[in-house]
Write an enzyme that holds these catalytic residues in place. Structure first.
Site, PDB file in Angstrom:
ATOM      1  N   LYS A 161       2.728  10.572   7.623  1.00  0.00           N
ATOM      2  CA  LYS A 161       2.122   9.946   8.532  1.00  0.00           C
ATOM      3  C   LYS A 161       2.504  10.785   9.727  1.00  0.00           C
ATOM      4  CE  LYS A 161      -0.497   6.621   6.670  1.00  0.00           C
ATOM      5  NZ  LYS A 161      -0.646   5.617   5.751  1.00  0.00           N
ATOM      6  N   ASP A 200       9.256   2.253   1.687  1.00  0.00           N
ATOM      7  CA  ASP A 200       7.925   3.636   2.577  1.00  0.00           C
ATOM      8  C   ASP A 200       7.953   3.137   3.252  1.00  0.00           C
ATOM      9  OD1 ASP A 200       5.621   4.632   2.078  1.00  0.00           O
ATOM     10  OD2 ASP A 200       4.596   3.910   0.735  1.00  0.00           O
ATOM     11  N   PHE A 245       0.546  -1.210  -0.032  1.00  0.00           N
ATOM     12  CA  PHE A 245       0.221   0.302   0.253  1.00  0.00           C
ATOM     13  C   PHE A 245       0.913   1.082  -0.563  1.00  0.00           C
ATOM     14  CE2 PHE A 245      -2.044   3.665   1.748  1.00  0.00           C
ATOM     15  CZ  PHE A 245      -3.641   3.733   0.567  1.00  0.00           C
TER      16      PHE A 245
HETATM   17  C1  LIG Z   1      -0.799   5.787   4.939  1.00  0.00           C
HETATM   18  C2  LIG Z   1      -0.177   4.728   3.811  1.00  0.00           C
HETATM   19  C3  LIG Z   1       0.431   5.816   2.324  1.00  0.00           C
HETATM   20  C4  LIG Z   1      -0.651   6.736   1.871  1.00  0.00           C
HETATM   21  O1  LIG Z   1      -0.431   8.327   2.279  1.00  0.00           O
HETATM   22  P1  LIG Z   1      -1.800   9.369   2.299  1.00  0.00           P
HETATM   23  O2  LIG Z   1      -1.161  10.093   3.590  1.00  0.00           O
HETATM   24  O3  LIG Z   1      -2.568   8.477   3.096  1.00  0.00           O
HETATM   25  O4  LIG Z   1      -1.197   9.652   0.944  1.00  0.00           O
HETATM   26  C5  LIG Z   1       1.240   5.050   1.783  1.00  0.00           C
HETATM   27  N1  LIG Z   1       2.247   4.598   1.746  1.00  0.00           N
HETATM   28  C6  LIG Z   1       1.658   3.548   3.267  1.00  0.00           C
HETATM   29  C7  LIG Z   1       2.685   2.893   3.554  1.00  0.00           C
HETATM   30  C8  LIG Z   1       0.664   4.252   4.123  1.00  0.00           C
HETATM   31  O5  LIG Z   1       0.850   3.098   5.422  1.00  0.00           O
END
Ligand SMILES: *Cc1c(COP(=O)(O)O)cnc(C)c1O
Length: 406
Positions: free
Chosen positions: A253, A224, A139
């Protein structure tokens, strides 16, 4: 039992989410309150965006002070806040250069653009041939390019066509990475622990092996860490569990201290130098309000020892969860305070979340069978004990319910 607040949101808002039936009106620390005054312990932390707890007083103060001084000026000008923030995050993480955006998806897009341009200008990949490798179950956000890399059918259905140049390999098997690499591979994008895809911890040594393979083939390894970063797993960055350093990392986040969207793409000066004025940007990215809050969020993370706390309380929480006697619990996994409870398919994880809600615990299933426990990192052992007690009650109720049905 209809609630007019919920009805209004449902009638005017797009239905791209299916929220639990609770209306939150206030938050403080690990707790939130609904419109009837009921208190809940927040085991979601807005998908880890609220690691510092709700309305952290010091962060709220920084936000208020900066909001009364200077907020948005765009990157057409310098501000007294951005450099301070970027230096702090570089010093802390060991990367040389940072590019600020707002949401996670934008920072991931930034990483993809950087990797492609690096491939053309530094690695010598022929024009428009750059490939990026991602992992099944990933994700990385919701833009069209990013969902193009997804293996979840619903994320893509109806949104094609998708950009070319992406390959997806199974997660957790480094040999598959080496097989997938060609002379045109620009980057390997990977979550150190898969978050939204079900809290999947790869086998020990996986990231280290991937880092070696990437180095050998001159491929950028990009982690990520939007969800796993900033202490969530008991290290500042989750790749540190394997003693490696990737070529780049994406943060988001929790970087906004639970108050604002703040994200960053971090890498070396070499990679970052592919960007020249006008190549890429964001109206709001790096604004002084976000920079001031992000800077303070990093200070709080260190000064309140949230990383060490996540490691210690996370281990304690996992151990307590493993002690819950229920045949429905198939697995307890995760690192630090990023924990997944895998539930047997015979009982909908969503229904368990509804029951937990009634017992004052807010969380949500991810991937249908996994219940996520990712509270603010400030949570105490006493608060974990209280949550575990409620969990025991819920699972005991379910066991009793299932016996009656048999
Ligand atoms: C939440 C998340 C995203 C996307 O972040 P947004 O602020 O919702 O665009 C990307 N990568 C990971 C691993 C995430 O948990």
């Amino acid at each position: 039992m209809s609630n007019p607040i919920i009805e209004r949101e449902l009638s005017y808002g797009a239905h791209n989410y299916e929220p639990l039936p609770v209306v939150l009106v206030r938050g403080e620390g690990v707790h939130v309150w609904d419109d009837a005054g009921n208190r809940y312990i927040d085991m979601m932390s807005a998908y880890s965006a609220v690691s510092h707890g709700h309305c952290h007083p010091r962060l709220v103060r920084v936000l208020q002070e900066q909001a009364g001084k200077l907020n948005i000026v765009s990157r057409a000008f310098y501000t007294d806040k951005l450099g301070v923030f970027l230096k702090k995050v570089c010093d802390l993480t060991g990367f040389q250069s940072a590019l600020p955006m707002n949401t996670g998806a934008e920072a991931v897009e930034t990483a993809l653009k950087a990797a492609r341009k690096w491939a053309y200008t530094c690695k010598g990949v022929p024009k428009d041939k750059a490939e990026i490798i991602a992992c099944a179950g990933n994700f990385h956000g919701r833009t069209i390019t990013i969902v193009g890399m997804s293996t979840v059918p619903q994320y893509k259905a109806g949104f094609g066509p998708f950009p070319e140049g992406f390959k997806v390999i199974p997660y957790g098997d480094a040999a598959q990475l080496e097989n997938a690499i060609t002379s045109n591979t620009a980057a390997f994008l990977v979550e150190p622990i898969i978050g939204e895809g079900g809290i999947v911890v790869p086998p020990a040594g996986y990231l280290k092996a991937c880092a070696e393979i990437c180095k050998k083939h001159n491929v950028l390894m990009i982690c990520d860490e939007i969800q796993t970063g900033l202490g969530r797993t008991g290290k500042l960055l989750a790749f540190q569990h394997e003693g490696i350093k990737p070529d780049a990392v994406v943060l988001g986040k929790a970087l906004g201290g639970g108050l604002l969207p703040v994200s960053l793409f971090l890498s070396s000066k070499e990679v970052m130098s592919v960007f020249t004025p006008g190549d890429h940007g964001s109206t709001f990215g790096g604004n002084p309000l976000a920079a001031a809050v992000g800077n303070a969020a990093l200070d709080v993370l260190i000064e309140e020892k949230l990383i060490e706390r996540a490691e210690k309380t996370g281990a304690y929480f996992q151990q307590q969860l493993k002690g819950i006697p229920s045949k429905l619990i198939k697995d307890v996994r995760g690192k630090g305070l990023l924990i997944g409870l895998e539930i047997d398919e015979s009982y909908p994880a969503h229904d368990i979340c509804l029951k937990l809600l009634k017992h004052g615990i807010l969380t949500k299933e991810t991937h249908h069978t996994v219940i996520r426990f990712a509270p603010p990192l400030i949570i105490s052992e006493e608060q974990i004990d209280a949550a575990v007690k409620s969990l025991q009650e819920v699972f005991a109720d379910i066991e009793a319910e299932m016996k009656v049905k048999q």
